[in-house]
Design an enzyme around this catalytic site. Structure first.
Site, PDB file in Angstrom:
ATOM      1  N   HIS A 106      -9.371  -1.438 -12.459  1.00  0.00           N
ATOM      2  CA  HIS A 106     -10.645  -1.529 -13.185  1.00  0.00           C
ATOM      3  C   HIS A 106     -10.883  -0.289 -14.058  1.00  0.00           C
ATOM      4  CE1 HIS A 106     -12.297   1.514 -10.510  1.00  0.00           C
ATOM      5  NE2 HIS A 106     -11.737   0.832  -9.501  1.00  0.00           N
TER       6      HIS A 106
ATOM      7  N   GLU B 126     -11.291  -4.220  -2.823  1.00  0.00           N
ATOM      8  CA  GLU B 126     -10.729  -2.942  -2.373  1.00  0.00           C
ATOM      9  C   GLU B 126     -10.877  -2.783  -0.863  1.00  0.00           C
ATOM     10  OE1 GLU B 126      -8.621  -0.736  -2.340  1.00  0.00           O
ATOM     11  OE2 GLU B 126      -9.223   0.834  -3.746  1.00  0.00           O
TER      12      GLU B 126
END
Length: 177
Positions: free
Chosen positions: A9, A84
């Site tokens: 990201h 995550e």
């Protein structure tokens, strides 16, 4: 032989502050939004043969995927397995803290209230096995911890190499099955 692309990201405030984001939902900075759009432009210019974007539902990855899709027109789909790792008691602490670095070397450690690296690897390896069996070329938009697991699926790594591996925000790599 299939291909999977992976990107981390765009930049977040906690990246700038050197804090562990983990499963904490931290948004992109203005630079992070720019990085994501620039990656979309790069993928479009290079005509990468990507059929679908799978992304972590955490906002920093979801926004990165959205920007890439707006530029490229590639369809997106949230993929919860790309979330995550939950680093438990270490979330929001310094990424380079000695206590965390020591704990991170223990792959069965759940960091108190978090998730072990072994459990993360199980969900990521299962996803990669599914993608390998399919016919689509996918871009995975996720996180640095997930980047380590994905790399370990394709490349033999020592524990030290695994712990040290990382990607820059909106860096992209490709792997062949």
């Amino acid at each position: 032989m299939g291909t999977v692309y992976f990107t981390r990201h765009g930049q977040t405030v906690w990246n700038v502050e050197n804090k562990i984001c983990g499963a904490t939902d931290i948004p992109l900075t203005q630079l992070g939004h720019q990085q994501a759009r620039a990656l979309g432009e790069r993928l479009l210019a290079e005509q990468c043969p990507i059929d679908r974007i799978l992304y972590s539902p955490l906002i920093r990855a979801a926004e990165t995927a959205r920007h890439i899709a707006e530029v490229t027109g590639i369809p997106t789909q949230p993929e919860p397995r790309l979330t995550e790792q939950n680093f438990g008691i270490y979330e929001s602490t310094p990424r380079d803290g000695m206590e965390f670095r020591t704990a991170k070397a223990q792959f069965v450690n759940s960091f108190g209230t978090g998730e072990s690296m072994l459990r993360v690897a199980q969900r990521i390896y299962n996803l990669l096995d599914e993608l390998k069996a399919g016919r689509e070329t996918c871009l995975l938009v996720a996180h640095n911890g997930i980047a380590r697991v994905v790399r370990s699926y394709f490349v033999d790594m020592t524990n030290a190499e695994y712990a040290a591996y990382g990607m820059h925000n909106c860096e992209i790599v490709s792997y062949s099955f």
